[in-house]
Design a protein around this motif. Structure first.
Motif, PDB file in Angstrom:
ATOM      1  N   UNK A  37       0.857  -1.181   0.000  1.00  0.00           N
ATOM      2  CA  UNK A  37       0.000   0.000   0.000  1.00  0.00           C
ATOM      3  C   UNK A  37       0.894   1.232   0.000  1.00  0.00           C
ATOM      4  N   UNK A  38       0.715   2.110  -0.964  1.00  0.00           N
ATOM      5  CA  UNK A  38       1.495   3.343  -1.031  1.00  0.00           C
ATOM      6  C   UNK A  38       0.543   4.497  -1.298  1.00  0.00           C
ATOM      7  N   UNK A  39       0.765   5.609  -0.618  1.00  0.00           N
ATOM      8  CA  UNK A  39       0.021   6.823  -0.927  1.00  0.00           C
ATOM      9  C   UNK A  39       0.941   8.021  -0.797  1.00  0.00           C
ATOM     10  N   UNK A  40       0.738   9.012  -1.641  1.00  0.00           N
ATOM     11  CA  UNK A  40       1.575  10.215  -1.619  1.00  0.00           C
ATOM     12  C   UNK A  40       1.153  11.188  -0.520  1.00  0.00           C
ATOM     13  N   UNK A  41      -0.146  11.481  -0.482  1.00  0.00           N
ATOM     14  CA  UNK A  41      -0.636  12.552   0.398  1.00  0.00           C
ATOM     15  C   UNK A  41      -1.444  12.057   1.581  1.00  0.00           C
ATOM     16  N   UNK A  42      -1.817  10.802   1.584  1.00  0.00           N
ATOM     17  CA  UNK A  42      -2.609  10.262   2.675  1.00  0.00           C
ATOM     18  C   UNK A  42      -3.739   9.395   2.166  1.00  0.00           C
ATOM     19  N   UNK A  43      -4.488   8.816   3.099  1.00  0.00           N
ATOM     20  CA  UNK A  43      -5.620   7.958   2.772  1.00  0.00           C
ATOM     21  C   UNK A  43      -6.924   8.741   2.909  1.00  0.00           C
ATOM     22  N   UNK A  44      -7.822   8.515   1.969  1.00  0.00           N
ATOM     23  CA  UNK A  44      -9.117   9.198   1.957  1.00  0.00           C
ATOM     24  C   UNK A  44     -10.225   8.183   2.173  1.00  0.00           C
ATOM     25  N   UNK A  45     -11.186   8.539   2.998  1.00  0.00           N
ATOM     26  CA  UNK A  45     -12.382   7.712   3.138  1.00  0.00           C
ATOM     27  C   UNK A  45     -13.550   8.494   2.559  1.00  0.00           C
TER      28      UNK A  45
END
Length: 328
Positions: A37-45
């Motif tokens: 799991x990789x994200x640049x700016x964060x996780x969104x719900x």
């Protein structure tokens, strides 16, 4: 682009992956717990009831699709390896974050057809709904696809991964999936699609994810040939003169036609047996080995049907090596 029914569950760059790295990837289909799991700016719900997709730009029929609209459209499944391109700040460092999964969703081509995409459109821009900062850049995560790839049958607006609805961490309720291309192109939490006659101008297409070549920069799109040794791992107990096998996975946008293995640090190479691929899945390779006692450096390298191979070093798809100890 903040919308109602959305919130950030984690801010900033994030990476999760199996502690054993590639040596954990023993299954043909990668289990959820072993898929990076990789994200640049964060996780969104995102509240599925509030999610929608705007399709605009060079189209004759601009649309806003709700989740129920997408779910009612014809869907298809497609098996594919899924690989992170690594850090755009260190593009020559091999990260080896990948897996093999089955996506299910609506072909992007079907949505573009219904939107009556113009013959003048040469690119399709896709924007995600996350927000925040990455490498001192604060702007929406936007990528583009040349029209030929955007209309390819394998490119999906995915709703499921390996039989399960996409979670928020995986980019749900809907993400773009571009099989055969590095994961940076498979935009998570997709919110808008724009048909255009030029490339997108944002940082994620201009500043990040471009590789230098003798003829100029090249977008990080099609996945280059790559292979890894899954077993044996450095922690595996091997005994001298006891038959074992060296095996792993090979993959790329183009089908892999050959894999070679070295058991002496690259001094000599032997051809491995290479299995088939399904859709754009990875391919299993293996080589029988009767190891002598001592320390050994195992390497693997592959080539695709065009004869393109892996560089020995300084590349995201550089040759993979494993050091093993064989007991007497």
């Amino acid at each position: 682009m903040t919308r109602t029914g959305m919130h950030m569950t984690k801010k900033g760059f994030s990476f999760q992956g199996p502690a054993d790295g590639v040596h954990a990837l023993k299954s043909w289909i990668t289990p959820e717990d072993d898929l990076f799991l990789v994200t640049h700016m964060g996780f969104v719900e995102i509240d599925p009831d509030h999610w929608y997709l705007d399709v605009d730009g060079l189209v004759g029929n601009p649309m806003r699709l709700r989740l129920a609209d997408l779910q009612a459209m014809p869907q298809r499944e497609y098996m594919s390896f899924h690989e992170c391109a690594g850090s755009p700040l260190a593009p020559t460092v091999a990260r080896r974050r990948m897996g093999n999964v089955v996506w299910k969703g609506v072909p992007l081509s079907l949505v573009l057809e219904r939107a009556q995409i113009s013959a003048d459109a040469s690119y399709v821009w896709t924007s995600g709904l996350e927000w925040g900062e990455y490498a001192e850049v604060e702007e929406p995560y936007q990528k583009d696809l040349p029209i030929e790839k955007a209309l390819a049958e394998e490119v999906l607006l995915a709703l499921e991964i390996t039989g399960q609805p996409l979670t928020a961490e995986r980019g749900g309720p809907v993400r773009l999936v571009v099989p055969g291309w590095y994961g940076t192109n498979s935009v998570k939490w997709v919110g808008s699609i724009t048909a255009a006659n030029r490339r997108a101008s944002g940082a994620y297409t201009t500043r990040f994810y471009n590789d230098p070549t003798p003829s100029g920069v090249k977008p990080v799109w099609s996945v280059a040939p790559e292979s890894v040794i899954v077993s044996p791992s450095p922690n595996e107990l091997l005994l001298a003169d006891v038959p074992t096998r060296i095996w792993g996975w090979a993959w790329g946008d183009r089908q892999i036609s050959s894999v070679e293995i070295s058991v002496d640090g690259g001094g000599s190479w032997q051809s491995a047996i290479v299995g088939p691929r399904e859709d754009r899945s990875w391919q299993r390779f293996e080589l029988p080995w009767v190891p002598p006692s001592g320390q050994h450096v195992l390497l693997c390298r592959c080539a695709n049907e065009l004869g393109e191979g892996q560089p020995p070093s300084a590349a995201r798809n550089e040759v993979h090596s494993v050091q093993v100890q064989v007991g007497a």
